[in-house]
Design a protein around this motif. Structure first.
Motif, PDB file in Angstrom:
ATOM      1  N   HIS A  30       0.812  -1.221   0.000  1.00  0.00           N
ATOM      2  CA  HIS A  30       0.000   0.000   0.000  1.00  0.00           C
ATOM      3  C   HIS A  30       0.844   1.270   0.000  1.00  0.00           C
ATOM      4  N   THR A  32       2.574   2.763   2.368  1.00  0.00           N
ATOM      5  CA  THR A  32       2.412   3.652   3.523  1.00  0.00           C
ATOM      6  C   THR A  32       3.769   4.118   4.029  1.00  0.00           C
ATOM      7  N   VAL A  47      -1.825   9.267  11.214  1.00  0.00           N
ATOM      8  CA  VAL A  47      -3.207   9.086  10.758  1.00  0.00           C
ATOM      9  C   VAL A  47      -3.988  10.362  11.026  1.00  0.00           C
ATOM     10  N   SER A  51      -9.080   9.237  14.183  1.00  0.00           N
ATOM     11  CA  SER A  51      -9.517   8.177  13.266  1.00  0.00           C
ATOM     12  C   SER A  51      -9.162   6.759  13.718  1.00  0.00           C
ATOM     13  N   CYS A  52      -8.391   6.637  14.796  1.00  0.00           N
ATOM     14  CA  CYS A  52      -7.915   5.319  15.213  1.00  0.00           C
ATOM     15  C   CYS A  52      -8.053   5.194  16.728  1.00  0.00           C
ATOM     16  N   THR A  89      -1.424   7.572   6.762  1.00  0.00           N
ATOM     17  CA  THR A  89      -1.846   6.208   6.508  1.00  0.00           C
ATOM     18  C   THR A  89      -3.325   6.108   6.846  1.00  0.00           C
ATOM     19  N   SER A  90      -4.063   5.368   6.073  1.00  0.00           N
ATOM     20  CA  SER A  90      -5.479   5.136   6.355  1.00  0.00           C
ATOM     21  C   SER A  90      -5.594   4.394   7.688  1.00  0.00           C
ATOM     22  N   ALA A  91      -6.365   4.958   8.617  1.00  0.00           N
ATOM     23  CA  ALA A  91      -6.538   4.320   9.922  1.00  0.00           C
ATOM     24  C   ALA A  91      -7.185   2.944   9.772  1.00  0.00           C
ATOM     25  N   HIS A  92      -8.127   2.822   8.853  1.00  0.00           N
ATOM     26  CA  HIS A  92      -8.800   1.540   8.615  1.00  0.00           C
ATOM     27  C   HIS A  92      -7.795   0.489   8.129  1.00  0.00           C
ATOM     28  N   LEU A  93      -6.963   0.862   7.199  1.00  0.00           N
ATOM     29  CA  LEU A  93      -5.938  -0.036   6.665  1.00  0.00           C
ATOM     30  C   LEU A  93      -4.930  -0.429   7.743  1.00  0.00           C
TER      31      LEU A  93
END
Length: 108
Positions: A30, A32, A47, A51-52, A89-93
């Motif tokens: 990805h 990151t 992030v 979000s996390c 970085t996407s928190a979900h990822l």
């Protein structure tokens, strides 16, 4: 290095070693970016604020009230970036990679 307050522009997710290596490997495809702490082997991913979460997990979300030292793009002192052009970085990822690397939790 620059000392930055967290919780406004971004939060940081600190993942300790040896879990950090597994998370890094899971996120390689990805692209990151992260900050590696050369003394303790932990990694910090940036992030979006809020979000996390870290409830019941093996990582720590640093947010409002925390400050971290952000290295310059070519710094190789105590902390260094894994790439020249860092990004969020996407928190979900990231949470998915942490959960996969940590394995099943005790509650499941």
């Amino acid at each position: 290095m620059r000392l930055v307050a967290l919780g406004v522009d971004f939060d940081a997710v600190k993942v300790p070693q040896p879990l950090a290596r597994s998370v890094r490997t899971a996120l390689e495809a990805h692209g990151t970016s992260f900050i590696e702490d050369l003394l303790d082997g932990s990694h910090l991913w940036l992030v979006a604020p809020g979000s996390c979460s870290s409830a019941g997990s093996r990582h720590l979300v640093l947010s409002t009230g925390w400050h971290i030292a952000i290295p310059g793009p070519r710094c190789t002192a105590r902390r260094r970036w894994n790439c020249l052009w860092p990004s969020f970085t996407s928190a979900h990822l990231l949470q998915g990679a942490i959960e996969a690397a940590a394995g099943p939790s005790k509650g499941q």
